[in-house]
Motif scaffolding. Sequence first.
Motif, PDB file in Angstrom:
ATOM      1  N   TYR A 229       0.846  -1.193   0.000  1.00  0.00           N
ATOM      2  CA  TYR A 229       0.000   0.000   0.000  1.00  0.00           C
ATOM      3  C   TYR A 229       0.881   1.242   0.000  1.00  0.00           C
ATOM      4  CZ  TYR A 229      -3.697  -3.221   1.462  1.00  0.00           C
ATOM      5  OH  TYR A 229      -4.594  -4.260   1.543  1.00  0.00           O
ATOM      6  N   THR A 230       0.394   2.326  -0.590  1.00  0.00           N
ATOM      7  CA  THR A 230       1.063   3.620  -0.487  1.00  0.00           C
ATOM      8  C   THR A 230       0.099   4.602   0.171  1.00  0.00           C
ATOM      9  OG1 THR A 230       0.307   4.647  -2.539  1.00  0.00           O
ATOM     10  CG2 THR A 230       2.175   3.118  -2.689  1.00  0.00           C
ATOM     11  N   ASP A 231       0.628   5.781   0.500  1.00  0.00           N
ATOM     12  CA  ASP A 231      -0.219   6.769   1.176  1.00  0.00           C
ATOM     13  C   ASP A 231      -0.963   7.667   0.204  1.00  0.00           C
ATOM     14  OD1 ASP A 231       1.917   8.122   0.198  1.00  0.00           O
ATOM     15  OD2 ASP A 231       2.525   9.043   2.098  1.00  0.00           O
ATOM     16  N   THR A 232      -0.898   7.338  -1.110  1.00  0.00           N
ATOM     17  CA  THR A 232      -1.608   8.155  -2.103  1.00  0.00           C
ATOM     18  C   THR A 232      -2.727   7.405  -2.805  1.00  0.00           C
ATOM     19  OG1 THR A 232       0.047   7.554  -3.765  1.00  0.00           O
ATOM     20  CG2 THR A 232       0.391   9.613  -2.545  1.00  0.00           C
ATOM     21  N   VAL A 233      -2.778   6.078  -2.629  1.00  0.00           N
ATOM     22  CA  VAL A 233      -3.817   5.252  -3.245  1.00  0.00           C
ATOM     23  C   VAL A 233      -4.443   4.397  -2.152  1.00  0.00           C
ATOM     24  CG1 VAL A 233      -4.328   3.489  -4.977  1.00  0.00           C
ATOM     25  CG2 VAL A 233      -2.560   5.203  -5.440  1.00  0.00           C
ATOM     26  N   GLU A 234      -5.771   4.346  -2.122  1.00  0.00           N
ATOM     27  CA  GLU A 234      -6.459   3.706  -1.001  1.00  0.00           C
ATOM     28  C   GLU A 234      -6.241   2.201  -0.941  1.00  0.00           C
ATOM     29  OE1 GLU A 234     -10.953   3.393   0.933  1.00  0.00           O
ATOM     30  OE2 GLU A 234     -10.549   4.753  -0.732  1.00  0.00           O
ATOM     31  N   SER A 235      -6.328   1.519  -2.079  1.00  0.00           N
ATOM     32  CA  SER A 235      -6.186   0.059  -2.083  1.00  0.00           C
ATOM     33  C   SER A 235      -4.762  -0.338  -2.437  1.00  0.00           C
ATOM     34  CB  SER A 235      -7.164  -0.548  -3.089  1.00  0.00           C
ATOM     35  OG  SER A 235      -6.934  -0.017  -4.389  1.00  0.00           O
ATOM     36  N   ALA A 236      -4.467  -1.649  -2.345  1.00  0.00           N
ATOM     37  CA  ALA A 236      -3.122  -2.151  -2.636  1.00  0.00           C
ATOM     38  C   ALA A 236      -2.731  -1.824  -4.079  1.00  0.00           C
ATOM     39  CB  ALA A 236      -3.052  -3.639  -2.398  1.00  0.00           C
ATOM     40  N   VAL A 237      -1.452  -1.487  -4.277  1.00  0.00           N
ATOM     41  CA  VAL A 237      -0.979  -1.104  -5.610  1.00  0.00           C
ATOM     42  C   VAL A 237      -0.194  -2.214  -6.288  1.00  0.00           C
ATOM     43  CG1 VAL A 237      -0.908   1.329  -5.005  1.00  0.00           C
ATOM     44  CG2 VAL A 237       1.143  -0.076  -4.697  1.00  0.00           C
ATOM     45  N   GLY A 238       0.224  -3.213  -5.540  1.00  0.00           N
ATOM     46  CA  GLY A 238       1.017  -4.281  -6.125  1.00  0.00           C
ATOM     47  C   GLY A 238       1.306  -5.375  -5.129  1.00  0.00           C
ATOM     48  N   LYS A 239       2.121  -6.313  -5.577  1.00  0.00           N
ATOM     49  CA  LYS A 239       2.436  -7.475  -4.746  1.00  0.00           C
ATOM     50  C   LYS A 239       3.878  -7.896  -5.009  1.00  0.00           C
ATOM     51  CE  LYS A 239       0.625 -12.110  -3.670  1.00  0.00           C
ATOM     52  NZ  LYS A 239      -0.423 -13.100  -4.030  1.00  0.00           N
ATOM     53  N   SER A 240       4.609  -8.258  -3.970  1.00  0.00           N
ATOM     54  CA  SER A 240       5.995  -8.685  -4.130  1.00  0.00           C
ATOM     55  C   SER A 240       6.058 -10.037  -4.824  1.00  0.00           C
ATOM     56  CB  SER A 240       6.696  -8.774  -2.768  1.00  0.00           C
ATOM     57  OG  SER A 240       8.010  -9.287  -2.928  1.00  0.00           O
ATOM     58  N   VAL A 241       6.859 -10.100  -5.886  1.00  0.00           N
ATOM     59  CA  VAL A 241       7.030 -11.361  -6.619  1.00  0.00           C
ATOM     60  C   VAL A 241       8.400 -11.961  -6.365  1.00  0.00           C
ATOM     61  CG1 VAL A 241       5.413 -10.732  -8.429  1.00  0.00           C
ATOM     62  CG2 VAL A 241       7.826 -10.102  -8.669  1.00  0.00           C
ATOM     63  N   LYS A 261       5.441  -6.197  -8.223  1.00  0.00           N
ATOM     64  CA  LYS A 261       4.746  -6.120  -9.513  1.00  0.00           C
ATOM     65  C   LYS A 261       3.496  -5.270  -9.337  1.00  0.00           C
ATOM     66  CE  LYS A 261       3.062  -8.910 -13.377  1.00  0.00           C
ATOM     67  NZ  LYS A 261       2.891 -10.286 -13.911  1.00  0.00           N
ATOM     68  N   VAL A 262       3.401  -4.198 -10.122  1.00  0.00           N
ATOM     69  CA  VAL A 262       2.288  -3.258  -9.999  1.00  0.00           C
ATOM     70  C   VAL A 262       1.044  -3.857 -10.648  1.00  0.00           C
ATOM     71  CG1 VAL A 262       1.481  -0.934 -10.571  1.00  0.00           C
ATOM     72  CG2 VAL A 262       3.911  -1.324 -10.055  1.00  0.00           C
ATOM     73  N   PHE A 263      -0.086  -3.773  -9.941  1.00  0.00           N
ATOM     74  CA  PHE A 263      -1.352  -4.229 -10.513  1.00  0.00           C
ATOM     75  C   PHE A 263      -1.685  -3.376 -11.745  1.00  0.00           C
ATOM     76  CE2 PHE A 263      -2.584  -5.417  -5.931  1.00  0.00           C
ATOM     77  CZ  PHE A 263      -1.990  -6.668  -6.074  1.00  0.00           C
ATOM     78  N   LYS A 264      -2.224  -4.011 -12.801  1.00  0.00           N
ATOM     79  CA  LYS A 264      -2.480  -3.314 -14.063  1.00  0.00           C
ATOM     80  C   LYS A 264      -3.333  -2.080 -13.885  1.00  0.00           C
ATOM     81  CE  LYS A 264      -1.921  -7.218 -17.267  1.00  0.00           C
ATOM     82  NZ  LYS A 264      -2.584  -8.042 -18.297  1.00  0.00           N
ATOM     83  N   GLU A 265      -4.335  -2.188 -13.020  1.00  0.00           N
ATOM     84  CA  GLU A 265      -5.238  -1.055 -12.840  1.00  0.00           C
ATOM     85  C   GLU A 265      -4.602   0.101 -12.070  1.00  0.00           C
ATOM     86  OE1 GLU A 265      -6.150  -4.024  -9.490  1.00  0.00           O
ATOM     87  OE2 GLU A 265      -5.573  -4.059 -11.616  1.00  0.00           O
ATOM     88  N   LYS A 266      -3.387  -0.135 -11.531  1.00  0.00           N
ATOM     89  CA  LYS A 266      -2.712   0.918 -10.772  1.00  0.00           C
ATOM     90  C   LYS A 266      -1.560   1.560 -11.551  1.00  0.00           C
ATOM     91  CE  LYS A 266      -5.046   0.672  -6.912  1.00  0.00           C
ATOM     92  NZ  LYS A 266      -5.987  -0.413  -7.215  1.00  0.00           N
ATOM     93  N   ILE A 267      -1.287   1.050 -12.761  1.00  0.00           N
ATOM     94  CA  ILE A 267      -0.163   1.575 -13.540  1.00  0.00           C
ATOM     95  C   ILE A 267      -0.337   3.057 -13.844  1.00  0.00           C
ATOM     96  CG2 ILE A 267       0.968   1.451 -15.807  1.00  0.00           C
ATOM     97  CD1 ILE A 267       0.706  -1.551 -15.707  1.00  0.00           C
ATOM     98  N   GLU A 268      -1.577   3.494 -14.045  1.00  0.00           N
ATOM     99  CA  GLU A 268      -1.808   4.900 -14.370  1.00  0.00           C
ATOM    100  C   GLU A 268      -1.380   5.839 -13.241  1.00  0.00           C
ATOM    101  OE1 GLU A 268      -5.938   5.665 -14.905  1.00  0.00           O
ATOM    102  OE2 GLU A 268      -6.542   4.728 -13.014  1.00  0.00           O
TER     103      GLU A 268
END
Length: 430
Positions: A229-241, A261-268
């Motif tokens: 998680y980051t402090d600028t986006v409410e939901s999780a932005v990615g997952k450690s691979v 690895k950044v979730f596709k919907e969070k790349i923007e």
Amino acid sequence: MDCADILFVFPKAQHSHSNDKRRIVSKSIEKQLKRATLTDKIYCNVFFNYETDIEKRIALFAEEQVYTAVRELNKAIRRTHREMPLNGNQTQTVIDDYEKKMEKLESFFPSDKTDHYACHKLEVLLQRHSDVSAFSLNDGQMQIFTKEEKSVRCYIEEFLPKNMCPFTVRQWSSNPKISKCHLKQGSKVSRSNDHSQEYGTLGFFLRDNEGSLYFTTCAHVIQNNKEVYTDTVESAVGKSVMAPNVYADSITDGLDLSLIKVFKEKIEHCRYGLRDSTDRFVTGIVALANDSEMKNMKVYKWGAKTELTKGTYKGSIFVREGEEFKNRIHFIQNNPTNAEFAEEGDSGSLICFEATDSPQLSSKSAAFIFVGKCLSGKEFLPEEFKEKDLFAGLGYHVSNAFECKTRNLNPMLTPGNDNGSIQQGAGIQF
């Protein structure tokens, strides 16, 4: 016959006692060349064909030859001017122009007089002795750290050509402890978007050949398979691979890298490029220059805890990791405006060199990833800084991030997506 610049390369050893095999080969060569009046001990010039030190030695030799040739040519031009003035004619103008260009070229050469080519021979020997714990090259002198001083001194005397590289031998009691922020035994960990809890720092973005986007932080901050998680986006932005198990406070537990690895919907939300010291995103490069040649250059970092801090790079110590030595402890002289170069919460920060308009650093350069502050080991500091404000931190080269199991990674150090809120130096919640 002078064999000082000859490299002897042979196939990889078939048994574990590789140093013994190198010694056997070097002694055999010395015996064969004895009648030719061998003038140098050659153990430091004997390599297996897979060793990266071969490339480093050749590069340092070529560098030395170029530096010497240019400096000698400039001396000859200046001497010619004094002895044979041409009184302002056209030939004089051409020579003046050529002299200015050559002096400009020489101005890009390192100002220190360290013979890195000669010192590399000692460096190779140190890597081959099990009693050497660490070493560091400072102002032309090698500092060697060991628990067995007598053994190391006898070894160097036996295999190092005389007057090759000045050195001192210092006591190494144990590896200094490291403050890794924040995951260590007993730490409280929150895996929610409550950003008042412990956190680390986003380093930089990478992309693979299939278009997937990643970013780096430290493994002790984000463990393998954990969401981020980051402090600028409410939901999780990615997952450690990818993240090794690094729970102890030791230096030598492996590369403290977590690849997210950044979730596709969070790349923007992601913002690329190298963040400079004026908070602009610029095109940068990954610094690959020799650490000792970067000494006294200006550095900065963006961290989630201390934000922008600046300093002056003062070199590193190579620490034994198994059979190899890695430059893990880095010294930075704090800028007077900083309380300290880095603190807890800054783990994963990218340490960058300022551009100098030289061939070495033509643009801002990403050099190291900060892991944690050394909590112990003031005895390992360079002598000239023991009483000064010097920050000693654990870190690793940015280039190490490209050696993980996820292949074909390329750094995203060109600006893009100006509206992205997930960026270099952003806080990471775990």
